[in-house]
Structures are given as structure tokens and as C-alpha cells.
Scaffold this motif. Structure first.
Motif, PDB file in Angstrom:
ATOM      1  N   LEU A   8       0.838  -1.204   0.000  1.00  0.00           N
ATOM      2  CA  LEU A   8       0.000   0.000   0.000  1.00  0.00           C
ATOM      3  C   LEU A   8       0.873   1.254   0.000  1.00  0.00           C
ATOM      4  O   LEU A   8       0.618   2.210  -0.736  1.00  0.00           O
ATOM      5  N   PHE A   9       1.911   1.225   0.798  1.00  0.00           N
ATOM      6  CA  PHE A   9       2.833   2.352   0.873  1.00  0.00           C
ATOM      7  C   PHE A   9       3.517   2.603  -0.470  1.00  0.00           C
ATOM      8  O   PHE A   9       3.596   3.742  -0.937  1.00  0.00           O
ATOM      9  N   LYS A  10       4.004   1.520  -1.097  1.00  0.00           N
ATOM     10  CA  LYS A  10       4.656   1.660  -2.410  1.00  0.00           C
ATOM     11  C   LYS A  10       3.706   2.229  -3.453  1.00  0.00           C
ATOM     12  O   LYS A  10       4.139   2.896  -4.387  1.00  0.00           O
ATOM     13  N   ALA A  11       2.423   1.964  -3.297  1.00  0.00           N
ATOM     14  CA  ALA A  11       1.418   2.469  -4.235  1.00  0.00           C
ATOM     15  C   ALA A  11       1.052   3.928  -3.945  1.00  0.00           C
ATOM     16  O   ALA A  11       0.199   4.493  -4.626  1.00  0.00           O
ATOM     17  N   GLY A  12       1.682   4.524  -2.939  1.00  0.00           N
ATOM     18  CA  GLY A  12       1.448   5.922  -2.629  1.00  0.00           C
ATOM     19  C   GLY A  12       0.446   6.170  -1.525  1.00  0.00           C
ATOM     20  O   GLY A  12       0.110   7.316  -1.238  1.00  0.00           O
ATOM     21  N   HIS A  13      -0.034   5.100  -0.899  1.00  0.00           N
ATOM     22  CA  HIS A  13      -1.029   5.221   0.158  1.00  0.00           C
ATOM     23  C   HIS A  13      -0.361   5.226   1.535  1.00  0.00           C
ATOM     24  O   HIS A  13       0.818   4.910   1.660  1.00  0.00           O
ATOM     25  N   VAL A  14      -1.131   5.552   2.554  1.00  0.00           N
ATOM     26  CA  VAL A  14      -0.680   5.446   3.934  1.00  0.00           C
ATOM     27  C   VAL A  14      -1.508   4.348   4.595  1.00  0.00           C
ATOM     28  O   VAL A  14      -2.716   4.511   4.782  1.00  0.00           O
ATOM     29  N   PRO A  15      -0.870   3.218   4.901  1.00  0.00           N
ATOM     30  CA  PRO A  15      -1.614   2.136   5.559  1.00  0.00           C
ATOM     31  C   PRO A  15      -1.853   2.470   7.021  1.00  0.00           C
ATOM     32  O   PRO A  15      -1.028   3.123   7.668  1.00  0.00           O
ATOM     33  N   MET A  16      -2.985   2.008   7.527  1.00  0.00           N
ATOM     34  CA  MET A  16      -3.330   2.221   8.934  1.00  0.00           C
ATOM     35  C   MET A  16      -3.989   0.953   9.459  1.00  0.00           C
ATOM     36  O   MET A  16      -4.807   0.338   8.772  1.00  0.00           O
TER      37      MET A  16
ATOM     38  N   CYS B  57     -10.182   7.844   7.155  1.00  0.00           N
ATOM     39  CA  CYS B  57      -9.726   6.953   6.086  1.00  0.00           C
ATOM     40  C   CYS B  57     -10.504   7.170   4.799  1.00  0.00           C
ATOM     41  O   CYS B  57     -11.668   7.549   4.808  1.00  0.00           O
ATOM     42  N   GLU B  58      -9.804   6.890   3.708  1.00  0.00           N
ATOM     43  CA  GLU B  58     -10.394   7.025   2.377  1.00  0.00           C
ATOM     44  C   GLU B  58     -10.619   5.673   1.719  1.00  0.00           C
ATOM     45  O   GLU B  58     -11.026   5.601   0.570  1.00  0.00           O
ATOM     46  N   GLY B  59     -10.349   4.603   2.455  1.00  0.00           N
ATOM     47  CA  GLY B  59     -10.561   3.257   1.951  1.00  0.00           C
ATOM     48  C   GLY B  59     -10.301   2.242   3.039  1.00  0.00           C
ATOM     49  O   GLY B  59      -9.639   2.539   4.038  1.00  0.00           O
ATOM     50  N   VAL B  60     -10.848   1.048   2.836  1.00  0.00           N
ATOM     51  CA  VAL B  60     -10.655  -0.062   3.763  1.00  0.00           C
ATOM     52  C   VAL B  60     -10.253  -1.288   2.952  1.00  0.00           C
ATOM     53  O   VAL B  60     -10.906  -1.632   1.968  1.00  0.00           O
ATOM     54  N   LEU B  61      -9.179  -1.923   3.372  1.00  0.00           N
ATOM     55  CA  LEU B  61      -8.772  -3.212   2.811  1.00  0.00           C
ATOM     56  C   LEU B  61      -9.166  -4.264   3.832  1.00  0.00           C
ATOM     57  O   LEU B  61      -8.610  -4.314   4.937  1.00  0.00           O
ATOM     58  N   ARG B  62     -10.156  -5.086   3.485  1.00  0.00           N
ATOM     59  CA  ARG B  62     -10.652  -6.128   4.410  1.00  0.00           C
ATOM     60  C   ARG B  62      -9.943  -7.425   4.078  1.00  0.00           C
ATOM     61  O   ARG B  62     -10.112  -7.997   2.996  1.00  0.00           O
ATOM     62  N   LEU B  63      -9.130  -7.897   5.015  1.00  0.00           N
ATOM     63  CA  LEU B  63      -8.417  -9.158   4.841  1.00  0.00           C
ATOM     64  C   LEU B  63      -9.323 -10.326   5.220  1.00  0.00           C
ATOM     65  O   LEU B  63     -10.279 -10.157   5.987  1.00  0.00           O
ATOM     66  N   PRO B  64      -9.011 -11.519   4.718  1.00  0.00           N
ATOM     67  CA  PRO B  64      -9.832 -12.698   5.030  1.00  0.00           C
ATOM     68  C   PRO B  64      -9.784 -13.069   6.504  1.00  0.00           C
ATOM     69  O   PRO B  64      -8.825 -12.762   7.207  1.00  0.00           O
ATOM     70  N   GLY B  65     -10.827 -13.741   6.932  1.00  0.00           N
ATOM     71  CA  GLY B  65     -10.886 -14.276   8.288  1.00  0.00           C
ATOM     72  C   GLY B  65     -12.038 -13.701   9.069  1.00  0.00           C
ATOM     73  O   GLY B  65     -12.437 -12.549   8.866  1.00  0.00           O
ATOM     74  N   ALA B  66     -12.567 -14.517   9.944  1.00  0.00           N
ATOM     75  CA  ALA B  66     -13.700 -14.111  10.767  1.00  0.00           C
ATOM     76  C   ALA B  66     -13.280 -13.021  11.743  1.00  0.00           C
ATOM     77  O   ALA B  66     -12.278 -13.171  12.447  1.00  0.00           O
ATOM     78  N   SER B  67     -14.043 -11.928  11.753  1.00  0.00           N
ATOM     79  CA  SER B  67     -13.775 -10.834  12.677  1.00  0.00           C
ATOM     80  C   SER B  67     -14.993  -9.933  12.735  1.00  0.00           C
ATOM     81  O   SER B  67     -15.310  -9.257  11.752  1.00  0.00           O
ATOM     82  N   LYS B  68     -15.653  -9.920  13.891  1.00  0.00           N
ATOM     83  CA  LYS B  68     -16.809  -9.036  14.052  1.00  0.00           C
ATOM     84  C   LYS B  68     -16.386  -7.577  13.940  1.00  0.00           C
ATOM     85  O   LYS B  68     -17.097  -6.764  13.357  1.00  0.00           O
ATOM     86  N   GLY B  69     -15.240  -7.252  14.507  1.00  0.00           N
ATOM     87  CA  GLY B  69     -14.751  -5.878  14.454  1.00  0.00           C
ATOM     88  C   GLY B  69     -14.481  -5.430  13.031  1.00  0.00           C
ATOM     89  O   GLY B  69     -14.880  -4.329  12.630  1.00  0.00           O
ATOM     90  N   ALA B  70     -13.809  -6.273  12.242  1.00  0.00           N
ATOM     91  CA  ALA B  70     -13.520  -5.922  10.852  1.00  0.00           C
ATOM     92  C   ALA B  70     -14.796  -5.854  10.029  1.00  0.00           C
ATOM     93  O   ALA B  70     -14.942  -4.986   9.166  1.00  0.00           O
ATOM     94  N   ASP B  71     -15.733  -6.759  10.307  1.00  0.00           N
ATOM     95  CA  ASP B  71     -17.022  -6.700   9.609  1.00  0.00           C
ATOM     96  C   ASP B  71     -17.750  -5.400   9.936  1.00  0.00           C
ATOM     97  O   ASP B  71     -18.372  -4.790   9.063  1.00  0.00           O
ATOM     98  N   ASN B  72     -17.646  -4.957  11.177  1.00  0.00           N
ATOM     99  CA  ASN B  72     -18.265  -3.698  11.574  1.00  0.00           C
ATOM    100  C   ASN B  72     -17.568  -2.522  10.880  1.00  0.00           C
ATOM    101  O   ASN B  72     -18.222  -1.557  10.465  1.00  0.00           O
ATOM    102  N   ASP B  73     -16.239  -2.605  10.742  1.00  0.00           N
ATOM    103  CA  ASP B  73     -15.510  -1.561  10.019  1.00  0.00           C
ATOM    104  C   ASP B  73     -16.012  -1.453   8.585  1.00  0.00           C
ATOM    105  O   ASP B  73     -16.206  -0.352   8.057  1.00  0.00           O
TER     106      ASP B  73
ATOM    107  N   LYS C 118      -4.909  -6.446  -4.719  1.00  0.00           N
ATOM    108  CA  LYS C 118      -4.750  -6.092  -6.132  1.00  0.00           C
ATOM    109  C   LYS C 118      -5.812  -5.108  -6.614  1.00  0.00           C
ATOM    110  O   LYS C 118      -5.616  -4.439  -7.626  1.00  0.00           O
ATOM    111  N   ASP C 119      -6.939  -5.028  -5.911  1.00  0.00           N
ATOM    112  CA  ASP C 119      -8.020  -4.137  -6.326  1.00  0.00           C
ATOM    113  C   ASP C 119      -7.854  -2.706  -5.819  1.00  0.00           C
ATOM    114  O   ASP C 119      -8.572  -1.805  -6.268  1.00  0.00           O
ATOM    115  N   VAL C 120      -6.912  -2.486  -4.909  1.00  0.00           N
ATOM    116  CA  VAL C 120      -6.676  -1.144  -4.394  1.00  0.00           C
ATOM    117  C   VAL C 120      -5.997  -0.327  -5.492  1.00  0.00           C
ATOM    118  O   VAL C 120      -5.013  -0.780  -6.091  1.00  0.00           O
TER     119      VAL C 120
END
Length: 118
Positions: free
Chosen positions: A34-42, A80-96, A112-114
Motif C-alpha cells: 500500500l505504501f509503495k502504491a502511494g497510500h498510507v496504511p493504517m 480513512c479514504e478506503g478499507v482493505l478487508r483481509l480474510p478471516g472471521a472478525s466481528k470488528g472488521a465486519d463492523n468496520d 490487487k483491487d486497491v
């Protein structure tokens, strides 16, 4: 763009510190791309963990933990201007993801879609 990386941190770990640390490394894995693509990961835990420690947090899941961890992600989503949702069960990430969609923030489920990521 400031992009929140969301996925499992505590989920499925039974609060085992080694498993939580492994989940954090998984969350961090796409950060350089993400950083190499010019973004700031958080990642919410990058903010929440030191805040929780400074507040005197001691036990994962205690009242202080609950007061800090999910609210941090919600506050970050206001920036934030975008969210990258990684695989795996997570109520918190689903809420995000839910909050991001309500706010019209793009959500990607594959790095790859970012925009800008090769």
C-alpha cells in the motif's frame, strides 16, 4: 489515500498473545505494498495498543480494552479514504466494513483491487 487494513486480530485466538501477535503480522503484511502504491496504511491496533497501554490496560478484553479498541477503528474511519478487508472471521472488521459502506468509503477485499497496487 489513508487506508484502514481490517481483519482478525483477537478473533479465534482465545486471547493467546502469540496468536494475536501473529494476526497483527498478517494485518501488517500488505502495508508495504500500500505504501509503495502511494497510500498510507493504517491498522487500528497500531493506535489502540499504545493508547490502551498508556491508560493502564492489563488484560485483553477488560473494560478499558473495550472502551478503546473498537472506538479507535470508528474514529480512524472518519479519516480513512478506503478499507482493505483481509480474510478471516472478525466481528470488528465486519463492523468496520459496515461503517465504511455507510459512509461511502470504498472497501476492497483483495490487495490487487486497491488503486495503484501492482
Amino acid at each position: 489515500m489513508l487506508i484502514l487494513i481490517a481483519g482478525p486480530y483477537r478473533s479465534g485466538t482465545n486471547d493467546d498473545p502469540a496468536k494475536m501477535a501473529a494476526n497483527l503480522r498478517t494485518l501488517e503484511a500488505p502495508s508495504f505494498a500500500l505504501f509503495k502504491a502511494g497510500h498510507v496504511p493504517m491498522i487500528g491496533e497500531w493506535v489502540a495498543l499504545p493508547v490502551w497501554a498508556a491508560a493502564g490496560g492489563e488484560t485483553v478484553g477488560d473494560d478499558l480494552y473495550e472502551q478503546i479498541f473498537h472506538p479507535v477503528a470508528h474514529r480512524l474511519l472518519a479519516l480513512c479514504e478506503g478499507v482493505l478487508r483481509l480474510p478471516g472471521a472478525s466481528k470488528g472488521a465486519d463492523n468496520d466494513v459496515r461503517i465504511a459502506r455507510e459512509r461511502g468509503i470504498p472497501v476492497w477485499f483483495d490487495l490487487k483491487d486497491v488503486p495503484g497496487v501492482a
